[in-house]
Design an enzyme around this catalytic site. Structure first.
Site, short mmCIF file in Angstrom:
data_model
loop_
_atom_site.label_atom_id
_atom_site.label_comp_id
_atom_site.label_asym_id
_atom_site.label_seq_id
_atom_site.Cartn_x
_atom_site.Cartn_y
_atom_site.Cartn_z
N ARG A 1 0.84 -1.20 0.00
CA ARG A 1 0.00 0.00 0.00
C ARG A 1 0.87 1.25 0.00
NH1 ARG A 1 -2.21 -0.20 4.77
NH2 ARG A 1 -0.96 1.51 5.64
N TYR B 1 -16.40 17.22 -16.20
CA TYR B 1 -16.91 15.86 -16.11
C TYR B 1 -17.97 15.75 -15.01
CZ TYR B 1 -16.89 10.93 -14.74
OH TYR B 1 -17.27 9.66 -14.39
N ASP C 1 -6.75 19.10 -14.96
CA ASP C 1 -7.07 17.77 -15.46
C ASP C 1 -6.59 17.70 -16.91
OD1 ASP C 1 -8.27 15.51 -16.61
OD2 ASP C 1 -10.02 15.63 -15.32
N LYS D 1 -8.19 6.49 -19.52
CA LYS D 1 -8.47 6.99 -20.86
C LYS D 1 -7.23 6.88 -21.76
CE LYS D 1 -12.49 8.14 -19.01
NZ LYS D 1 -12.32 8.06 -17.55
#
Length: 364
Positions: A50, A102, A172, A197
């Protein structure tokens, strides 16, 4: 940063020479969740996955390099990247954000404002954003180009003003990727991606990225990542690294195809407006008769009706009922995201097939 190779070379060499012991060309996938300490009080640099994983670390080095930044953190999704980036800022921070964004980002922003965690002012244009940035602004958040209206913002101009006012800038960069834009070099403090993406590029990896060159921000990001655990798995880290190798080729092919699709749409009698920046594979367009949208979508054969974007396959999305459904209809309409708008993610198929498919669906 130190002098580095050009972008195409960095991408093609993602993960190469990461295993010095065997000389493996491809980066190994380290599935182990825990790591042996050589002796008491010693560490290999890896203790628990982690916190840090060798495969993920190799990926992050490449992600930082291609964005011309110092640090990158790979996360479990694009939304987890956005949340991680925002959570390093104090409760009550004032955010100026692009209105066209978005739907998932809007949903989280809206929830946080209801909780009093952040407070938002939204701007439709670059001029409105510049006017909204004041001495009380803590964060400026930009998608450029915006989703789905494809509005571009001048990152450098906005960052200069934001920094004068003491605000941080988060960008972004999902739509353009480092192929067409490196926001850190233009003054952005933090860059986020939905790496699902274009970076991964094959519709088979869910991932996000947070990138910065600010040591203080990175330390806070890493602490929160280790504390809350939105990490990218070793296998998905490998798959994202694999996808990166062809990013430049895919983006250039998508752009070339998109230009041919736009040329058709602009002369189609069924289309009244086309939104395209000239770079990347994202196109939005408005049809003359919105009532034809269901049959139009159902008739498509090469394009797939699905959410998401940035893969090798071309997709068509109806934002009003899919990606932006969480934004109230009156709010969407107020800035131009109307019910006659469709969004295309152009892939790497033959452009003639894409145009023929749209033609038969729009005009057949």
């Amino acid at each position: 940063m130190t002098e580095q190779y050009k972008l195409a070379t960095l991408l093609a060499h993602a993960g190469i020479n990461s295993d010095k012991e065997t000389g493996a060309l491809a980066s190994p996938i380290h599935f182990s969740t825990t790591y042996q300490h050589p002796e008491f009080g010693q560490s290999t640099g890896f203790d628990y996955t982690r916190t840090k994983n060798p495969t993920r670390a190799t990926l992050e080095q490449t992600l930082a390099a291609i964005e011309q930044a110092d640090y990158a953190i790979a996360t479990s999704s694009g939304m987890s990247a956005i949340v991680l980036a925002f959570e390093i800022f104090p409760v009550g921070s004032h955010v100026v954000a692009a209105r066209d964004l978005y739907g998932g980002s809007f949903r989280w922003f809206n929830d946080k404002e209801k909780e009093g965690r952040f407070f938002f002012d939204y701007a439709n244009t670059e001029a409105e954003m510049l006017a909204a940035i004041t001495d009380t602004t803590d964060i400026v958040y930009i998608e450029t180009p915006t989703n789905p209206l494809m509005v571009e913002f001048n990152i450098e101009k906005i960052a200069n003003l934001a920094h004068e006012k003491g605000a941080a800038v988060i960008v972004d960069n999902t739509f353009y990727s480092p192929i067409y834009q490196t926001p850190i070099t233009l003054g952005a403090d933090i860059v986020v991606h939905s790496a699902t993406k274009y970076l991964a590029g094959h519709n088979d990896v869910l991932a996000g990225v947070v990138i910065t060159s600010n040591q203080d921000y990175y330390d806070k990001l890493f602490y929160n990542l280790n504390t809350t655990g939105p990490n990218l798995s070793p296998f998905d880290s490998y798959m994202l690294m694999r996808g990166l190798k062809t990013l430049k080729l895919r983006m250039e092919a998508s752009t070339a195809n998109a230009k041919q699709v736009v040329a058709f749409l602009e002369q189609s009698p069924a289309v009244k407006e086309v939104l395209f920046t000239g770079k990347g594979g994202m196109i939005s367009f408005k049809v003359v008769n919105k009532d034809t949208i269901p049959s139009l979508i159902n008739q498509l054969q090469v394009f797939t009706f699905a959410e998401s974007l940035g893969g090798v396959e071309s997709l068509i999305t109806y934002p009003a009922t899919q990606t932006h459904a969480d934004i109230p209809a009156d709010v969407r309409a107020s800035y131009g995201l109307t019910d006659d708008l469709l969004r295309l993610s152009i892939g790497i198929e033959d452009a003639d097939d894409l145009v023929a498919d749209l033609k038969q669906a729009l005009e057949g």
